[in-house]
Write a protein that holds these residues in place. Structure first.
Motif, PDB file in Angstrom:
ATOM      1  N   MET A 165       0.715  -1.220  -0.157  1.00 38.58           N
ATOM      2  CA  MET A 165      -0.323  -0.331  -0.721  1.00 38.58           C
ATOM      3  C   MET A 165       0.889   1.099   0.019  1.00 38.58           C
ATOM      4  SD  MET A 165      -3.956  -0.434   2.328  1.00 38.58           S
ATOM      5  CE  MET A 165      -2.047  -0.656   3.714  1.00 38.58           C
ATOM      6  N   VAL A 166       0.752   1.759  -0.809  1.00 36.86           N
ATOM      7  CA  VAL A 166       1.354   3.150  -0.952  1.00 36.86           C
ATOM      8  C   VAL A 166       0.347   5.065  -1.420  1.00 36.86           C
ATOM      9  CG1 VAL A 166       3.334   4.761  -2.739  1.00 36.86           C
ATOM     10  CG2 VAL A 166       3.025   1.870  -2.766  1.00 36.86           C
ATOM     11  N   SER A 167       0.601   5.604   0.286  1.00 38.62           N
ATOM     12  CA  SER A 167      -0.613   6.508  -0.372  1.00 38.62           C
ATOM     13  C   SER A 167       0.397   8.253  -0.485  1.00 38.62           C
ATOM     14  CB  SER A 167      -1.657   6.243   0.265  1.00 38.62           C
ATOM     15  OG  SER A 167      -2.706   7.618   0.981  1.00 38.62           O
ATOM     16  N   LEU A 168      -0.581   9.263  -1.080  1.00 34.10           N
ATOM     17  CA  LEU A 168       0.839  10.775  -0.319  1.00 34.10           C
ATOM     18  C   LEU A 168      -0.483  11.369   0.290  1.00 34.10           C
ATOM     19  CD1 LEU A 168       1.741  10.612  -4.103  1.00 34.10           C
ATOM     20  CD2 LEU A 168       3.193  10.458  -1.977  1.00 34.10           C
ATOM     21  N   PRO A 169       0.128  12.182   1.562  1.00 33.61           N
ATOM     22  CA  PRO A 169      -0.963  12.739   2.303  1.00 33.61           C
ATOM     23  C   PRO A 169      -1.251  14.020   1.009  1.00 33.61           C
ATOM     24  CG  PRO A 169       1.473  13.114   2.845  1.00 33.61           C
ATOM     25  CD  PRO A 169       1.547  12.663   1.661  1.00 33.61           C
ATOM     26  N   LYS A 170      -2.790  14.457   1.390  1.00 30.34           N
ATOM     27  CA  LYS A 170      -3.340  15.142   0.741  1.00 30.34           C
ATOM     28  C   LYS A 170      -2.716  16.877   0.934  1.00 30.34           C
ATOM     29  CE  LYS A 170      -8.190  16.978   1.060  1.00 30.34           C
ATOM     30  NZ  LYS A 170      -9.708  16.760   1.455  1.00 30.34           N
ATOM     31  N   LYS A 171      -2.464  17.177   2.105  1.00 30.70           N
ATOM     32  CA  LYS A 171      -2.043  18.329   1.598  1.00 30.70           C
ATOM     33  C   LYS A 171      -0.678  18.936   1.371  1.00 30.70           C
ATOM     34  CE  LYS A 171      -0.016  18.544   6.461  1.00 30.70           C
ATOM     35  NZ  LYS A 171       0.101  18.940   7.645  1.00 30.70           N
ATOM     36  N   SER A 172      -0.957  20.379   0.370  1.00 29.01           N
ATOM     37  CA  SER A 172      -0.629  20.763  -0.690  1.00 29.01           C
ATOM     38  C   SER A 172       1.725  20.644  -0.062  1.00 29.01           C
ATOM     39  CB  SER A 172      -0.473  21.656  -1.377  1.00 29.01           C
ATOM     40  OG  SER A 172      -1.046  22.770  -0.259  1.00 29.01           O
ATOM     41  N   VAL A 173       2.110  20.448  -1.067  1.00 31.96           N
ATOM     42  CA  VAL A 173       3.929  21.107  -1.191  1.00 31.96           C
ATOM     43  C   VAL A 173       3.866  22.026  -0.614  1.00 31.96           C
ATOM     44  CG1 VAL A 173       4.420  19.848  -3.358  1.00 31.96           C
ATOM     45  CG2 VAL A 173       3.907  22.393  -3.339  1.00 31.96           C
ATOM     46  N   LYS A 174       3.307  23.888   0.025  1.00 34.68           N
ATOM     47  CA  LYS A 174       3.659  24.970   0.726  1.00 34.68           C
ATOM     48  C   LYS A 174       3.870  23.877   2.262  1.00 34.68           C
ATOM     49  CE  LYS A 174      -0.933  26.175   0.987  1.00 34.68           C
ATOM     50  NZ  LYS A 174      -1.533  27.402   0.155  1.00 34.68           N
ATOM     51  N   HIS A 175       2.956  22.476   2.589  1.00 34.24           N
ATOM     52  CA  HIS A 175       3.486  22.599   4.059  1.00 34.24           C
ATOM     53  C   HIS A 175       4.619  21.933   4.097  1.00 34.24           C
ATOM     54  CE1 HIS A 175      -0.951  23.137   3.384  1.00 34.24           C
ATOM     55  NE2 HIS A 175      -1.050  23.680   4.992  1.00 34.24           N
ATOM     56  N   TYR A 176       5.541  21.659   3.376  1.00 32.37           N
ATOM     57  CA  TYR A 176       6.556  20.788   3.788  1.00 32.37           C
ATOM     58  C   TYR A 176       7.870  20.672   3.361  1.00 32.37           C
ATOM     59  CZ  TYR A 176       2.418  16.735   3.414  1.00 32.37           C
ATOM     60  OH  TYR A 176       1.024  16.998   4.024  1.00 32.37           O
ATOM     61  N   ILE A 177       7.599  22.352   2.640  1.00 29.19           N
ATOM     62  CA  ILE A 177       9.052  22.900   1.928  1.00 29.19           C
ATOM     63  C   ILE A 177      10.123  23.435   3.165  1.00 29.19           C
ATOM     64  CG2 ILE A 177       7.722  23.782  -0.135  1.00 29.19           C
ATOM     65  CD1 ILE A 177       8.015  26.395   1.048  1.00 29.19           C
ATOM     66  N   THR A 178      11.573  23.368   2.935  1.00 34.51           N
ATOM     67  CA  THR A 178      12.134  24.021   3.611  1.00 34.51           C
ATOM     68  C   THR A 178      12.028  25.768   4.023  1.00 34.51           C
ATOM     69  OG1 THR A 178      13.696  21.767   3.714  1.00 34.51           O
ATOM     70  CG2 THR A 178      14.897  24.156   4.507  1.00 34.51           C
ATOM     71  N   HIS A 179      11.779  26.308   4.679  1.00 39.99           N
ATOM     72  CA  HIS A 179      11.475  27.997   4.851  1.00 39.99           C
ATOM     73  C   HIS A 179      13.410  28.420   4.871  1.00 39.99           C
ATOM     74  CE1 HIS A 179       7.070  28.259   4.428  1.00 39.99           C
ATOM     75  NE2 HIS A 179       7.588  26.972   4.694  1.00 39.99           N
ATOM     76  N   GLN A 180      13.446  27.755   5.290  1.00 37.97           N
ATOM     77  CA  GLN A 180      15.185  28.468   5.320  1.00 37.97           C
ATOM     78  C   GLN A 180      16.111  27.400   4.757  1.00 37.97           C
ATOM     79  OE1 GLN A 180      14.899  29.771  10.044  1.00 37.97           O
ATOM     80  NE2 GLN A 180      14.143  31.689   9.141  1.00 37.97           N
ATOM     81  N   PRO A 181      16.230  27.691   3.851  1.00 38.74           N
ATOM     82  CA  PRO A 181      17.602  26.875   3.238  1.00 38.74           C
ATOM     83  C   PRO A 181      19.037  26.641   3.461  1.00 38.74           C
ATOM     84  CG  PRO A 181      16.418  27.939   1.581  1.00 38.74           C
ATOM     85  CD  PRO A 181      15.506  28.046   2.293  1.00 38.74           C
ATOM     86  N   ILE A 182      19.223  26.633   3.271  1.00 43.34           N
ATOM     87  CA  ILE A 182      21.550  26.415   3.368  1.00 43.34           C
ATOM     88  C   ILE A 182      21.541  26.800   1.825  1.00 43.34           C
ATOM     89  CG2 ILE A 182      23.815  26.120   3.762  1.00 43.34           C
ATOM     90  CD1 ILE A 182      21.802  26.087   6.086  1.00 43.34           C
ATOM     91  N   TYR A 183      21.949  28.353   2.202  1.00 40.33           N
ATOM     92  CA  TYR A 183      22.233  29.570   0.309  1.00 40.33           C
ATOM     93  C   TYR A 183      23.592  29.120   0.462  1.00 40.33           C
ATOM     94  CZ  TYR A 183      17.907  30.875   0.711  1.00 40.33           C
ATOM     95  OH  TYR A 183      16.485  31.138   0.181  1.00 40.33           O
ATOM     96  N   VAL A 184      24.529  28.551  -0.731  1.00 43.73           N
ATOM     97  CA  VAL A 184      25.602  28.922  -1.180  1.00 43.73           C
ATOM     98  C   VAL A 184      25.619  30.176  -1.865  1.00 43.73           C
ATOM     99  CG1 VAL A 184      27.674  27.416  -2.945  1.00 43.73           C
ATOM    100  CG2 VAL A 184      25.677  26.297  -0.953  1.00 43.73           C
ATOM    101  N   SER A 185      26.284  30.509  -1.982  1.00 36.70           N
ATOM    102  CA  SER A 185      26.877  32.097  -2.827  1.00 36.70           C
ATOM    103  C   SER A 185      27.027  31.965  -3.923  1.00 36.70           C
ATOM    104  CB  SER A 185      28.073  33.002  -2.321  1.00 36.70           C
ATOM    105  OG  SER A 185      28.499  34.485  -2.787  1.00 36.70           O
ATOM    106  N   VAL A 186      26.579  32.816  -4.991  1.00 37.93           N
ATOM    107  CA  VAL A 186      26.599  32.582  -6.655  1.00 37.93           C
ATOM    108  C   VAL A 186      28.266  32.577  -6.684  1.00 37.93           C
ATOM    109  CG1 VAL A 186      26.833  34.669  -7.038  1.00 37.93           C
ATOM    110  CG2 VAL A 186      25.836  32.649  -9.128  1.00 37.93           C
TER     111      VAL A 186
END
Length: 291
Positions: A165-186
Motif C-alpha cells: 500500500m502506498v499513499s501520499l498526504p493530502k496537504k499541498s507542497v507548501k506545507h513541506y518546504i524548507t523555509h530557511q534552506p542553506i544557501y551557497v553564494s553565487v
C-alpha cells in the motif's frame, strides 16, 4: 430491502452495462453477462420493477434502467460526476471497472493484511491467484496491490491478500518546504560550496545572488567540475540555472511526477509566483515514513 442472490446479480449486471453503454440495457445482454437464461432474467425483472429498482424503457432501443433506489439497495453510491478508481488485473487495466469501496478486513491481525474491493464493473474475469492493483484514488493517491484469494459475484466484490500500500498526504507542497534552506553564494568557489554541503549533510543547495535564488548546485555538479580538472571554477560556473519550480498549492503527487520527469532531486516551491523554499525527494520520503 432484502434481495435474493439472483436479484442482486441481475441488478449489478444491469448497473455495470448501463454505465458502459449510457443507455437502456436489454435482458438478453444481462443474461449473457451472468450466464443465465433470458427467460429467468425477464421473470426477475417484473419483481424488480414492482420494487421500484428497475424501470422499463420502451422502443426499439429500449430495455431496462436501474433506478436510484437500486443503487441504495446495493449500497452503491450513485454520483453524477465520479472519479474513476482504476483496477488492474495482472498488470492490465480492466476497462469499464472502478472501485466503489476498499475495505480492510484484518486490520487487527498481527500477520495478515486482507481486504475486499467492491467493484462497479465486471469481476468475472478475475481468478484466484491473479495479481490486482487498485488506484491511485483521487484524493490521497492511495494505491493497493495484492493477490486475489476469492470472488463474490453476488456482491460484485473481490477478496485479496494485500502485499503493498502506498499513499501520499493530502496537504499541498507548501506545507513541506524548507523555509530557511542553506544557501551557497553565487561567487563561492567549488571548494567552499563542497564544505557547506558536507557540514550541513545535504546533497545540494540553492545558489543566492543579490538575495534571490539564481540556481541550484549539487555534489554532482562539483564532482563533474573536479573530474574535469577545473579546480578554480566558481559556483556560478557550474550551477544549474534553469530552475524547475512548482506552485505551493500543488500536490505531493505532482511533485513526485516532476522529480521523475526532470530527473532531479529538488524543486523550488513558489508562492504568489515568488520562490518561497525548496522541496526535496528526501522531504517526500520523510512524509512517507511510518514510525
Amino acid at each position: 430491502m432484502e434481495l435474493t442472490p439472483i436479484q442482486k446479480e441481475i441488478l449489478i449486471a444491469l448497473i455495470n452495462l448501463q454505465r458502459q453503454k449510457d443507455s437502456a440495457v436489454k435482458g438478453e445482454e444481462i443474461a449473457y453477462l451472468i450466464d443465465r437464461n433470458p427467460g429467468t432474467v425477464r421473470n426477475q425483472m417484473q419483481s424488480l420493477k414492482m420494487l421500484g429498482l428497475v424501470e422499463g424503457v420502451p422502443g426499439p432501443k429500449g430495455g431496462y434502467r436501474a433506478t436510484g433506489t437500486a443503487y441504495e439497495a446495493l449500497c452503491v453510491t450513485s454520483m453524477e460526476h465520479e472519479a474513476i478508481v482504476p483496477i488492474y488485473r495482472n498488470g492490465e487495466h480492466v476497462q469499464g471497472a472502478t472501485a466503489a469501496e476498499i475495505i480492510f478486513t484484518t486490520v487487527r491481525h498481527p500477520d495478515l493484511c486482507n481486504g475486499r474491493i467492491k467493484v462497479i464493473g465486471n469481476v468475472r474475469s478475475f481468478l484466484e491467484g491473479d495479481q490486482v492493483q487498485v488506484g491511485p484514488t483521487p484524493v490521497n493517491r492511495l494505491t493497493v496491490r495484492g493477490e486475489i484469494v476469492g470472488r463474490d459475484d453476488t456482491e460484485n466484490s473481490l477478496l485479496f491478500s494485500i502485499n503493498e500500500m502506498v499513499s501520499l498526504p493530502k496537504k499541498s507542497v507548501k506545507h513541506y518546504i524548507t523555509h530557511q534552506p542553506i544557501y551557497v553564494s553565487v561567487n563561492s568557489t567549488i571548494q567552499e560550496a563542497a564544505r557547506i554541503l558536507v557540514s550541513n549533510n545535504i546533497h545540494g543547495a540553492p545558489v543566492e545572488d543579490n538575495n534571490k535564488i539564481a540556481g541550484i548546485v549539487t555534489f554532482t555538479d562539483i564532482g563533474e567540475a573536479l573530474a574535469s580538472g577545473k579546480m578554480t571554477l566558481k559556483v556560478k560556473d557550474i550551477m544549474t540555472k534553469d530552475l524547475i519550480t512548482i506552485d505551493g498549492d500543488s500536490s505531493l503527487s505532482d511533485a513526485v511526477q516532476m522529480f521523475n520527469e526532470y530527473d532531479i532531486g529538488r524543486l523550488v516551491v513558489t508562492l504568489n509566483e515568488e520562490p518561497a523554499g525548496l522541496l526535496s525527494k528526501t522531504d517526500v520520503l520523510h512524509e512517507l515514513a511510518v514510525y
